[in-house]
Write a protein that holds these residues in place. Structure first.
Motif, PDB file in Angstrom:
ATOM      1  N   CYS A  59      -6.278  10.019 -13.921  1.00 51.57           N
ATOM      2  CA  CYS A  59      -5.097  10.167 -13.091  1.00 51.57           C
ATOM      3  C   CYS A  59      -4.744  11.647 -13.016  1.00 51.57           C
ATOM      4  CB  CYS A  59      -3.959   9.369 -13.727  1.00 51.57           C
ATOM      5  SG  CYS A  59      -2.341   9.649 -13.035  1.00 51.57           S
ATOM      6  N   ALA A  60      -4.237  12.083 -11.878  1.00 51.98           N
ATOM      7  CA  ALA A  60      -3.854  13.481 -11.719  1.00 51.98           C
ATOM      8  C   ALA A  60      -2.579  13.579 -10.894  1.00 51.98           C
ATOM      9  CB  ALA A  60      -4.976  14.256 -11.041  1.00 51.98           C
ATOM     10  N   ALA A  61      -1.850  14.676 -11.111  1.00 56.36           N
ATOM     11  CA  ALA A  61      -0.598  14.882 -10.384  1.00 56.36           C
ATOM     12  C   ALA A  61      -0.508  16.328  -9.925  1.00 56.36           C
ATOM     13  CB  ALA A  61       0.597  14.541 -11.276  1.00 56.36           C
ATOM     14  N   ARG A  62       0.076  16.518  -8.764  1.00 57.27           N
ATOM     15  CA  ARG A  62       0.282  17.877  -8.288  1.00 57.27           C
ATOM     16  C   ARG A  62       1.738  18.050  -7.877  1.00 57.27           C
ATOM     17  NH1 ARG A  62      -2.811  18.469  -2.411  1.00 57.27           N
ATOM     18  NH2 ARG A  62      -1.151  17.527  -1.153  1.00 57.27           N
ATOM     19  N   PHE A  63       2.206  19.281  -8.023  1.00 58.39           N
ATOM     20  CA  PHE A  63       3.614  19.572  -7.818  1.00 58.39           C
ATOM     21  C   PHE A  63       3.806  20.710  -6.830  1.00 58.39           C
ATOM     22  CE2 PHE A  63       5.687  17.074 -11.146  1.00 58.39           C
ATOM     23  CZ  PHE A  63       4.581  16.660 -11.864  1.00 58.39           C
ATOM     24  N   GLY A  64       4.998  20.750  -6.259  1.00 60.48           N
ATOM     25  CA  GLY A  64       5.367  21.852  -5.395  1.00 60.48           C
ATOM     26  C   GLY A  64       4.608  21.852  -4.082  1.00 60.48           C
ATOM     27  N   VAL A  65       4.490  23.038  -3.517  1.00 55.24           N
ATOM     28  CA  VAL A  65       3.798  23.181  -2.241  1.00 55.24           C
ATOM     29  C   VAL A  65       2.292  23.068  -2.481  1.00 55.24           C
ATOM     30  CG1 VAL A  65       3.349  24.716  -0.297  1.00 55.24           C
ATOM     31  CG2 VAL A  65       5.634  24.654  -1.355  1.00 55.24           C
ATOM     32  N   PRO A  66       1.623  22.161  -1.812  1.00 53.38           N
ATOM     33  CA  PRO A  66       0.189  21.986  -2.059  1.00 53.38           C
ATOM     34  C   PRO A  66      -0.624  23.206  -1.639  1.00 53.38           C
ATOM     35  CG  PRO A  66       0.914  20.599  -0.245  1.00 53.38           C
ATOM     36  CD  PRO A  66       2.138  21.196  -0.837  1.00 53.38           C
ATOM     37  N   GLN A 124       6.996  20.460 -18.891  1.00 49.28           N
ATOM     38  CA  GLN A 124       5.650  19.945 -19.138  1.00 49.28           C
ATOM     39  C   GLN A 124       5.587  18.487 -18.711  1.00 49.28           C
ATOM     40  OE1 GLN A 124       3.319  21.925 -20.035  1.00 49.28           O
ATOM     41  NE2 GLN A 124       1.614  20.529 -20.405  1.00 49.28           N
ATOM     42  N   VAL A 125       4.476  18.106 -18.138  1.00 49.94           N
ATOM     43  CA  VAL A 125       4.276  16.738 -17.655  1.00 49.94           C
ATOM     44  C   VAL A 125       3.118  16.114 -18.406  1.00 49.94           C
ATOM     45  CG1 VAL A 125       3.628  15.339 -15.668  1.00 49.94           C
ATOM     46  CG2 VAL A 125       5.197  17.279 -15.381  1.00 49.94           C
ATOM     47  N   GLN A 126       3.285  14.892 -18.790  1.00 51.28           N
ATOM     48  CA  GLN A 126       2.204  14.136 -19.409  1.00 51.28           C
ATOM     49  C   GLN A 126       1.886  12.917 -18.553  1.00 51.28           C
ATOM     50  OE1 GLN A 126       3.491  13.363 -23.470  1.00 51.28           O
ATOM     51  NE2 GLN A 126       2.191  15.019 -24.194  1.00 51.28           N
ATOM     52  N   LEU A 127       0.602  12.640 -18.422  1.00 49.42           N
ATOM     53  CA  LEU A 127       0.143  11.474 -17.676  1.00 49.42           C
ATOM     54  C   LEU A 127      -0.560  10.535 -18.648  1.00 49.42           C
ATOM     55  CD1 LEU A 127      -1.373  13.258 -14.544  1.00 49.42           C
ATOM     56  CD2 LEU A 127       0.957  12.399 -14.853  1.00 49.42           C
ATOM     57  N   THR A 167      -7.344  15.550  -1.496  1.00 50.87           N
ATOM     58  CA  THR A 167      -8.556  14.994  -2.089  1.00 50.87           C
ATOM     59  C   THR A 167      -9.283  15.992  -2.982  1.00 50.87           C
ATOM     60  OG1 THR A 167      -9.966  15.638  -0.248  1.00 50.87           O
ATOM     61  CG2 THR A 167      -8.856  13.510  -0.067  1.00 50.87           C
ATOM     62  N   SER A 168      -8.763  17.218  -3.059  1.00 53.05           N
ATOM     63  CA  SER A 168      -9.437  18.264  -3.820  1.00 53.05           C
ATOM     64  C   SER A 168      -9.081  18.218  -5.295  1.00 53.05           C
ATOM     65  CB  SER A 168      -9.056  19.635  -3.262  1.00 53.05           C
ATOM     66  OG  SER A 168      -9.565  20.675  -4.082  1.00 53.05           O
ATOM     67  N   ILE A 169     -10.092  18.176  -6.138  1.00 55.87           N
ATOM     68  CA  ILE A 169      -9.877  18.163  -7.587  1.00 55.87           C
ATOM     69  C   ILE A 169      -9.084  19.380  -8.021  1.00 55.87           C
ATOM     70  CG2 ILE A 169     -11.065  18.435  -9.789  1.00 55.87           C
ATOM     71  CD1 ILE A 169     -13.271  16.649  -8.720  1.00 55.87           C
ATOM     72  N   ASN A 170      -9.364  20.520  -7.438  1.00 54.27           N
ATOM     73  CA  ASN A 170      -8.725  21.771  -7.850  1.00 54.27           C
ATOM     74  C   ASN A 170      -7.283  21.897  -7.380  1.00 54.27           C
ATOM     75  OD1 ASN A 170     -11.071  22.673  -9.154  1.00 54.27           O
ATOM     76  ND2 ASN A 170     -11.913  23.411  -7.225  1.00 54.27           N
ATOM     77  N   GLY A 171      -6.825  20.926  -6.627  1.00 57.20           N
ATOM     78  CA  GLY A 171      -5.459  20.981  -6.129  1.00 57.20           C
ATOM     79  C   GLY A 171      -4.443  20.315  -7.029  1.00 57.20           C
ATOM     80  N   TYR A 172      -4.871  19.793  -8.171  1.00 62.40           N
ATOM     81  CA  TYR A 172      -3.988  19.050  -9.062  1.00 62.40           C
ATOM     82  C   TYR A 172      -3.637  19.876 -10.295  1.00 62.40           C
ATOM     83  CZ  TYR A 172      -4.471  15.036  -6.087  1.00 62.40           C
ATOM     84  OH  TYR A 172      -4.413  14.189  -4.998  1.00 62.40           O
ATOM     85  N   ASP A 173      -2.406  19.690 -10.757  1.00 65.17           N
ATOM     86  CA  ASP A 173      -1.878  20.512 -11.841  1.00 65.17           C
ATOM     87  C   ASP A 173      -1.994  19.859 -13.216  1.00 65.17           C
ATOM     88  OD1 ASP A 173       0.479  20.935  -9.349  1.00 65.17           O
ATOM     89  OD2 ASP A 173      -0.749  22.611 -10.046  1.00 65.17           O
TER      90      ASP A 173
END
Length: 126
Positions: A96-103, A1-4, A108-114
Motif C-alpha cells: 500500500c502507498a500514499a501520496r500527499f500534497g500536490v502530485p 509522520q504517516v504509517q500504513l 500510477t508512478s511508483i516514485n510519486g508516493y511518499d
C-alpha cells in the motif's frame, strides 16, 4: 509522520478472492491518493490500482481490470483492494502507498508516493 498498515493477505486457490486493507495513521490532512503495488520474486515492483482521495477516481493496471476493485473509506483513512478471480501470476507481496500534497508524478508512478506499507503476501496456488 504517516504509517500504513496492511492486512488481508494469505494463501488462496486459483479463482478465489481476497480483500486487502490498508489503514493510514497519523496526519492525513493533505492526503491526495492511495495506491496498491505488487512485487513478485525476481521482478520489479509494479502498479496495481490507485484511487484519488477527494474525488474517488480509480485507476487500474490492465492486469487488474475486471478482477480487482479499489475503494476507500475517507472517515477511516483506509483503502481496500478486492481481488477476485485470482491467478497464480497474481502471487506477490502487495504494498500500500500514499501520496500527499500536490502530485509530482502520475498516480500510477511508483516514485510519486511518499509513504509505503510493510507489504502483505498474497499467494495463489492449488
Amino acid at each position: 509522520q504517516v504509517q500504513l498498515v496492511e492486512s488481508g493477505g494469505g494463501l488462496v486457490q486459483p479463482g478465489g478472492s481476497l480483500r486487502l486493507s490498508c489503514a493510514a495513521s497519523g496526519s492525513a490532512f493533505s492526503l491526495n491518493a492511495m495506491g496498491w503495488f505488487r512485487q513478485a520474486p525476481g521482478k520489479e515492483r509494479e502498479f496495481v490500482a490507485a484511487i484519488s482521495w477527494k474525488g474517488g477516481s480509480t485507476y487500474s493496471a490492465d492486469s487488474a481490470k475486471g478482477r480487482f476493485t479499489i475503494s476507500r473509506d475517507n472517515a477511516k483513512n483506509t483503502v481496500y483492494l478486492q481481488m477476485n478471480s485470482l491467478k497464480p501470476e497474481d502471487t506477490a507481496v502487495y504494498y500500500c502507498a500514499a501520496r500527499f500534497g500536490v502530485p509530482r508524478l502520475g498516480i500510477t508512478s511508483i516514485n510519486g508516493y511518499d509513504y509505503w506499507g510493510q507489504g502483505t503476501q498474497v499467494t495463489v496456488s492449488s
